[in-house]
Design an enzyme around this catalytic site. Sequence first.
Site, PDB file in Angstrom:
ATOM      1  N   ALA A  40       0.820  -1.218   0.000  1.00 24.68           N
ATOM      2  CA  ALA A  40       0.000   0.000   0.000  1.00 24.68           C
ATOM      3  C   ALA A  40       0.850   1.263   0.000  1.00 24.68           C
ATOM      4  O   ALA A  40       0.508   2.250  -0.665  1.00 24.68           O
ATOM      5  CB  ALA A  40      -0.934  -0.009   1.209  1.00 24.68           C
ATOM      6  N   HIS A 118      -1.142  -4.142  -6.294  1.00 21.70           N
ATOM      7  CA  HIS A 118      -0.838  -4.047  -4.868  1.00 21.70           C
ATOM      8  C   HIS A 118      -2.048  -4.425  -4.022  1.00 21.70           C
ATOM      9  O   HIS A 118      -3.188  -4.460  -4.477  1.00 21.70           O
ATOM     10  CB  HIS A 118      -0.362  -2.628  -4.510  1.00 21.70           C
ATOM     11  CG  HIS A 118      -1.476  -1.643  -4.370  1.00 21.70           C
ATOM     12  ND1 HIS A 118      -2.130  -1.420  -3.170  1.00 21.70           N
ATOM     13  CD2 HIS A 118      -2.064  -0.831  -5.277  1.00 21.70           C
ATOM     14  CE1 HIS A 118      -3.066  -0.501  -3.351  1.00 21.70           C
ATOM     15  NE2 HIS A 118      -3.049  -0.133  -4.620  1.00 21.70           N
ATOM     16  N   CYS A 119      -1.748  -4.715  -2.770  1.00 26.41           N
ATOM     17  CA  CYS A 119      -2.762  -4.860  -1.725  1.00 26.41           C
ATOM     18  C   CYS A 119      -2.129  -4.222  -0.486  1.00 26.41           C
ATOM     19  O   CYS A 119      -1.302  -3.323  -0.627  1.00 26.41           O
ATOM     20  CB  CYS A 119      -3.178  -6.321  -1.526  1.00 26.41           C
ATOM     21  SG  CYS A 119      -1.827  -7.476  -1.223  1.00 26.41           S
ATOM     22  N   ALA A 120      -2.480  -4.653   0.670  1.00 34.34           N
ATOM     23  CA  ALA A 120      -1.916  -4.024   1.866  1.00 34.34           C
ATOM     24  C   ALA A 120      -0.410  -4.274   1.984  1.00 34.34           C
ATOM     25  O   ALA A 120       0.376  -3.341   2.128  1.00 34.34           O
ATOM     26  CB  ALA A 120      -2.641  -4.513   3.118  1.00 34.34           C
ATOM     27  N   SER A 126      -2.674  -9.422  -4.040  1.00 34.41           N
ATOM     28  CA  SER A 126      -1.970  -8.993  -5.254  1.00 34.41           C
ATOM     29  C   SER A 126      -1.216 -10.152  -5.888  1.00 34.41           C
ATOM     30  O   SER A 126      -1.227 -10.311  -7.115  1.00 34.41           O
ATOM     31  CB  SER A 126      -1.024  -7.831  -4.948  1.00 34.41           C
ATOM     32  OG  SER A 126      -0.124  -8.178  -3.920  1.00 34.41           O
TER      33      SER A 126
END
Length: 177
Positions: A40, A118-120, A126
């Site tokens: 993130a 992306h993710c966290a 992702s």
Amino acid sequence: MFSCPFPTPPTCGLLGLLLKNRRPTGAVNEVWPDLFIGNAATARNKTLLQNLGITHVVNAADGPQHIDTGPRFYTDTFIQYHGVEAADCRDFDLSPFFSETADFIHGALSQKGKVLVHCARGISRSGTLVLAFLMIKEGLTLEEAVELVCRSRNILPNTGFLNQLCQLDSALHRRKM
């Protein structure tokens, strides 16, 4: 746990591949030409995105309860945005997003773009979407995709996502026959 026929490896085999030869990876890594997986913080750093030449962003943790960047966050850039509102839990069905996300990534790469998925933390959601892209658009098996991505980045999709990828692998394999 997996009910997938050959050639998809069982869960323990996939986990073994995912955990093999792990080494420190940064906040963002190129895992395929012009395709990056990141966290993130990377997605929120417009200067870094510009320096990397990122033209497209896939947010696998979209939404107000997750990482609420959204297309408006990037209005002062030339970045095109695709959001997937997904929870990182094994009961969440991410598979309905596999094809549309693969199409978005493929379209961007076909236009000589650079994509950040992306993710966290850049590990589960992702990673899953990038593996699905490599299987759907690049013709890799799940095992080949895992080995390829893990050369550049440590990913670890949750067991529910691994099951969904296994089902995708089997479906793609049946289509080739």
